[in-house]
Scaffold this motif. Structure first.
Motif, PDB file in Angstrom:
ATOM      1  N   TYR A 146       0.728  -1.133   0.029  1.00  0.00           N
ATOM      2  CA  TYR A 146      -0.013  -0.156   0.015  1.00  0.00           C
ATOM      3  C   TYR A 146       1.159   1.323  -0.032  1.00  0.00           C
ATOM      4  CZ  TYR A 146      -3.545  -3.175   1.277  1.00  0.00           C
ATOM      5  OH  TYR A 146      -4.368  -4.415   1.219  1.00  0.00           O
TER       6      TYR A 146
ATOM      7  N   PHE B 183       0.666   5.751  -0.652  1.00  0.00           N
ATOM      8  CA  PHE B 183      -0.533   6.887  -0.481  1.00  0.00           C
ATOM      9  C   PHE B 183       0.389   8.308  -0.636  1.00  0.00           C
ATOM     10  CE2 PHE B 183      -3.411   4.220   2.037  1.00  0.00           C
ATOM     11  CZ  PHE B 183      -2.615   3.284   2.566  1.00  0.00           C
TER      12      PHE B 183
ATOM     13  N   TYR C 115      -4.235   6.855  -3.399  1.00  0.00           N
ATOM     14  CA  TYR C 115      -3.796   5.754  -2.820  1.00  0.00           C
ATOM     15  C   TYR C 115      -3.465   4.577  -3.762  1.00  0.00           C
ATOM     16  CZ  TYR C 115      -8.365   4.491  -1.215  1.00  0.00           C
ATOM     17  OH  TYR C 115      -9.865   4.387  -1.125  1.00  0.00           O
TER      18      TYR C 115
ATOM     19  N   ALA D 137      -3.449   0.090  -3.850  1.00  0.00           N
ATOM     20  CA  ALA D 137      -3.335  -1.065  -2.798  1.00  0.00           C
ATOM     21  C   ALA D 137      -1.988  -2.198  -3.544  1.00  0.00           C
ATOM     22  CB  ALA D 137      -4.343  -2.066  -3.001  1.00  0.00           C
TER      23      ALA D 137
ATOM     24  N   PHE E  90       3.326  14.379   1.134  1.00  0.00           N
ATOM     25  CA  PHE E  90       3.970  13.404   1.716  1.00  0.00           C
ATOM     26  C   PHE E  90       3.519  12.176   1.065  1.00  0.00           C
ATOM     27  CE2 PHE E  90       6.207  15.169   5.222  1.00  0.00           C
ATOM     28  CZ  PHE E  90       5.448  16.139   6.030  1.00  0.00           C
TER      29      PHE E  90
ATOM     30  N   ARG F  81       2.427   1.296   3.583  1.00  0.00           N
ATOM     31  CA  ARG F  81       2.313   0.527   4.767  1.00  0.00           C
ATOM     32  C   ARG F  81       2.232  -1.196   4.175  1.00  0.00           C
ATOM     33  NH1 ARG F  81      -4.115   1.731   6.077  1.00  0.00           N
ATOM     34  NH2 ARG F  81      -3.472   1.120   8.263  1.00  0.00           N
TER      35      ARG F  81
ATOM     36  N   PRO G 124      -3.406  -3.710   5.186  1.00  0.00           N
ATOM     37  CA  PRO G 124      -4.361  -2.835   4.981  1.00  0.00           C
ATOM     38  C   PRO G 124      -4.696  -2.345   6.559  1.00  0.00           C
ATOM     39  CG  PRO G 124      -5.308  -5.036   4.959  1.00  0.00           C
ATOM     40  CD  PRO G 124      -3.783  -5.238   4.732  1.00  0.00           C
ATOM     41  N   SER G 125      -4.173  -2.941   7.473  1.00  0.00           N
ATOM     42  CA  SER G 125      -4.298  -2.228   8.959  1.00  0.00           C
ATOM     43  C   SER G 125      -2.928  -2.128   9.572  1.00  0.00           C
ATOM     44  CB  SER G 125      -5.179  -3.415   9.632  1.00  0.00           C
ATOM     45  OG  SER G 125      -6.337  -3.723   9.174  1.00  0.00           O
ATOM     46  N   SER G 126      -2.069  -2.219   8.968  1.00  0.00           N
ATOM     47  CA  SER G 126      -0.534  -2.044   9.575  1.00  0.00           C
ATOM     48  C   SER G 126      -0.322  -0.409   9.844  1.00  0.00           C
ATOM     49  CB  SER G 126       0.378  -2.733   8.953  1.00  0.00           C
ATOM     50  OG  SER G 126       0.708  -2.411   7.697  1.00  0.00           O
ATOM     51  N   GLU G 127       0.810  -0.143  10.359  1.00  0.00           N
ATOM     52  CA  GLU G 127       1.281   1.243  10.447  1.00  0.00           C
ATOM     53  C   GLU G 127       1.571   1.630   9.317  1.00  0.00           C
ATOM     54  OE1 GLU G 127       2.480  -1.361  11.915  1.00  0.00           O
ATOM     55  OE2 GLU G 127       4.861  -1.132  12.357  1.00  0.00           O
ATOM     56  N   GLN G 128       1.546   3.289   9.194  1.00  0.00           N
ATOM     57  CA  GLN G 128       1.948   3.927   7.979  1.00  0.00           C
ATOM     58  C   GLN G 128       3.406   4.402   8.099  1.00  0.00           C
ATOM     59  OE1 GLN G 128      -0.665   6.904   5.512  1.00  0.00           O
ATOM     60  NE2 GLN G 128      -1.603   4.952   5.563  1.00  0.00           N
TER      61      GLN G 128
ATOM     62  N   PHE H  78       5.925   7.367   6.666  1.00  0.00           N
ATOM     63  CA  PHE H  78       5.873   8.492   5.694  1.00  0.00           C
ATOM     64  C   PHE H  78       7.219   9.012   5.325  1.00  0.00           C
ATOM     65  CE2 PHE H  78       1.642  10.577   6.158  1.00  0.00           C
ATOM     66  CZ  PHE H  78       1.173   9.693   6.940  1.00  0.00           C
ATOM     67  N   GLY H  79       7.250   9.401   3.942  1.00  0.00           N
ATOM     68  CA  GLY H  79       8.495   9.975   3.627  1.00  0.00           C
ATOM     69  C   GLY H  79       8.793  11.098   4.177  1.00  0.00           C
TER      70      GLY H  79
END
Lengths: 112, 113
Positions: free
Chosen positions: A31, A33, A48, A50, A90, A94, A97-101, A103-104
């Motif tokens: 995933y 975004f 986003y 998938a 940004f 991840r 689908p439910s894990s932490e994201q 960021f760059g």
């Protein structure tokens, strides 16, 4: 281990020009975004994805185009930049689908 | 539509005071996450809550997830200047596809020394 990187970090462009912001992640996360962040608006989702070749619109997709031909890359293109697209962008990724994201570091874009 | 509301938008405290930010969702969440963004930086994941009524602690930070899985809070005890930044909650809605995360607008915390 680079993680998730964005380029360029800073960009100044003129109204009407096409601009592409790059995002690359080394984790093979499914995933990815794109968000923009403006004062008073928090993080607003632009697009986003998938998986490779699967993308969907977020809250504010107008004026932006994305592609995802490879899992690790998720470029964001402003087809004809406008001043209202001046923002900090940004990229995030991840694993599930439910894990932490993650960021760059962000790209600060100024459209003059 | 699916929304996550977060209050307050701004909070100014003196060092040593407590701080709380609240998050409410219009629909039931499968889980909620919290992120911190330092000034000039990018959001960084702090924690995830999954179970109804769950409470988790990280040193001076206490995170709660409501019984109905529609609200959450972050409480910081005895704030320090290192706590400065914007705190975001973000929810995964039940049944949402493509892994979209719904962010609150964030609470910007300022700590006076």
């Amino acid at each position: 281990d680079a993680g998730i990187t964005q380029s360029p970090r800073y960009k100044i462009t003129e109204t009407g020009r096409q601009v592409t912001l790059m995002c690359h992640q080394t984790w093979s996360h499914s995933y990815m975004f794109w968000y923009r962040q403006d004062l008073g608006h928090g993080l607003r989702l632009i697009y986003y994805s998938a998986a490779a070749d699967i993308t969907d619109k977020g809250e504010v997709p107008d004026g932006y185009v994305v592609s995802r031909s490879k899992t690790e890359n998720f470029p964001l293109t402003l087809e004809s930049a406008t001043r209202s697209q001046t923002s900090v962008y940004f990229c995030a990724s991840r694993w599930g689908p439910s894990s932490e994201q993650y960021f760059g570091p962000g790209t600060r874009l100024t459209v003059t | 539509g699916q929304q996550v509301m977060q209050i307050p938008q701004y909070q100014h405290v003196q060092e040593g005071e407590d701080f709380t930010t609240y998050c409410n969702s219009s629909t039931t969440l499968s889980n909620i996450q919290w992120y911190k963004q330092r000034p000039g930086g990018h959001p960084v994941f702090l924690i995830q809550l999954v179970k109804s009524g769950e409470v988790k602690k990280q040193k001076r930070l206490t995170f709660q997830f409501g019984e109905a899985k529609k609200n959450s809070s972050l409480h910081i005890t005895a704030t320090q200047t290192t706590d400065v930044g914007t705190y975001f909650c973000a929810g995964n809605h039940r049944g949402s596809t493509l892994g979209r995360l719904y962010f609150g607008r964030g609470t910007q915390l300022t700590v006076w020394p």
